[in-house]
Design a protein around this motif. Structure first.
Motif, PDB file in Angstrom:
ATOM      1  N   GLU A   1     -95.225  35.118  64.769  1.00 50.56           N
ATOM      2  CA  GLU A   1     -95.878  33.861  65.141  1.00 50.56           C
ATOM      3  C   GLU A   1     -97.108  33.647  64.252  1.00 50.56           C
ATOM      4  O   GLU A   1     -98.243  33.630  64.722  1.00 50.56           O
ATOM      5  N   PRO A   2     -96.900  33.473  62.944  1.00 45.89           N
ATOM      6  CA  PRO A   2     -98.044  33.403  62.025  1.00 45.89           C
ATOM      7  C   PRO A   2     -98.972  32.223  62.281  1.00 45.89           C
ATOM      8  O   PRO A   2    -100.180  32.329  62.077  1.00 45.89           O
ATOM      9  N   ALA A   3     -98.430  31.097  62.725  1.00 50.98           N
ATOM     10  CA  ALA A   3     -99.279  29.937  62.994  1.00 50.98           C
ATOM     11  C   ALA A   3    -100.197  30.210  64.183  1.00 50.98           C
ATOM     12  O   ALA A   3    -101.402  29.927  64.136  1.00 50.98           O
ATOM     13  N   ALA A   4     -99.640  30.766  65.249  1.00 51.42           N
ATOM     14  CA  ALA A   4    -100.450  31.093  66.426  1.00 51.42           C
ATOM     15  C   ALA A   4    -101.497  32.145  66.082  1.00 51.42           C
ATOM     16  O   ALA A   4    -102.639  32.086  66.561  1.00 51.42           O
ATOM     17  N   PHE A   5    -101.115  33.108  65.256  1.00 53.36           N
ATOM     18  CA  PHE A   5    -102.045  34.162  64.845  1.00 53.36           C
ATOM     19  C   PHE A   5    -103.225  33.556  64.090  1.00 53.36           C
ATOM     20  O   PHE A   5    -104.390  33.880  64.360  1.00 53.36           O
TER      21      PHE A   5
END
Length: 385
Positions: free
Chosen positions: A94-98
């Motif tokens: 979940e790179p965007a959430a991270f």
């Protein structure tokens, strides 16, 4: 770990909660061996009362005493390992959430918001600039087909210069706004706030007289006029809001505007716009260092993100350079730092000539010569933290 040992002392030796806490303190002390010895008599008395004697009692105490020598760092290492594992999993899946979570946790950590956003971009995440009618106070997620897993990051209004948390919350709560004057009348935004939002492109949700998205320069033109509008004055009487035909900003100018307004340039790293010149000089990118042999001499360049000199490094200074492809680790000896001290400490971007060092998959450049590298935009490094 320590809590388990405390519970063991309560169960096998009848320790009170206060005595168990003394045991915890002993385990975390630099003189844990001596403090554990002082607790030995109490432990044996308690174990004897519960029928635990002889070799079994000795083994229990020996294990407790031995644990006191490494239990504190072990518990910390497990805690940090868990954080690293969980963070790595989220960053991968979940790179965007991270990215959004780290942006919302600022100020924190080693890396600046700009570096965090650039890393997310390199991993396929689309990051949008603040938008008056689309942004919340903090960074959020929104659907985007072009982004990794179909999720993009939208920078929050609170990231814009001159806008604190309270004003950002108030602006977000008042959405939607119909135009700049409506926004100003309802929020009481000052001229510096209007100019910062205009520079960040946050008024692009509105239209100009031609029906196009309101450009940054046109919004800056209008800011001075609409700043005069207030709830106690009649609406629609402000003059000079509509800008004449103005040239649009170039990509480099937009990147510089983003850096000034938010400290983050989602679509343009400063080195990207001087890459043709850097290529002429033979500068190797951060990503290109993978293909350079160990021991080779190279020229690298980028924006300085960190300058660190640990007390245990015997005067060695560690720098990080960032270009549009990634980060470069630079090792600067005490002598090299002294030779180029003025430029090494003060230049926001550097060209560094040195030798490539590859050890167990880690790539460093051992600096031999440093010189300032002119780039647009203003990024502040995090030095000697």
């Amino acid at each position: 770990f320590q809590e388990q040992l405390m519970q063991m002392a309560i169960d096998v030796a009848g320790f009170t909660a206060a005595e168990a806490d003394q045991l915890r303190q002993a385990m975390g002390s630099k003189r844990s061996r001596q403090r554990m010895e002082r607790l030995r008599e109490r432990l044996y008395e308690g174990m004897t009362e519960r029928g635990i004697t002889g070799e079994i009692a000795d083994r229990i105490f020996e294990k407790m005493a031995a644990f006191a020598n490494f239990g504190f760092p072990e518990s910390h290492s497990v805690s940090f390992a868990y954080l690293v594992y969980a963070s790595s999993w989220i960053k991968l899946h979940e790179p965007a959430a991270f990215c959004a979570a780290l942006l919302n946790a600022q100020p924190m950590g080693f890396y600046s918001p700009h570096t965090l956003v650039q890393d997310a971009r390199r991993h396929g995440v689309v990051v949008h600039t603040p938008d008056l009618n689309a942004s919340e106070a903090a960074a959020t997620l929104e659907p985007c087909e072009e982004s990794h897993h179909g999720v993009a990051v939208r920078l929050g209004l609170g990231s814009v210069r001159h806008i604190g948390t309270d004003l950002a919350d108030a602006i977000a709560a008042g959405r939607p706004y119909t135009d700049m004057e409506d926004f100003t009348r309802r929020t009481g935004a000052t001229l510096p706030v209007l100019e910062a939002l205009a520079t960040a492109g946050a008024f692009g949700c509105f239209e100009d007289v031609a029906g196009h998205a309101l450009a940054r320069r046109s919004a800056l033109w209008a800011a001075g006029a609409v700043a005069q509008s207030r709830p106690e004055r009649l609406s629609g009487v402000v003059v000079g809001v509509d800008a004449p035909s103005l040239p649009g900003m170039s990509l480099a100018e937009e990147a510089n505007a983003d850096l000034w307004a938010t400290g983050v340039s989602p679509d343009g790293h400063p080195t990207r716009f001087v890459r043709p010149h850097l290529d002429e000089l033979g500068v190797v990118t951060a990503a290109g260092l993978v293909d350079v042999d160990h021991g080779s001499r190279v020229l690298v360049g980028g924006v300085v993100t960190h300058r660190q000199r640990p007390a245990t490094a015997s005067g060695t200074t560690f720098l990080n350079l960032e270009d549009e492809t990634g980060l470069v680790n630079v090792i600067c000896s005490k002598g090299c730092w002294a030779r180029y001290r003025r430029v090494a400490r003060g230049a926001p971007a550097l060209l560094i000539r040195g030798r490539v060092e590859k050890v167990e998959g880690v790539i460093n450049v051992v600096a031999e010569k440093l010189e300032a590298m002119p780039v647009g935009g203003s990024l502040r490094s995090r030095d000697f933290r």
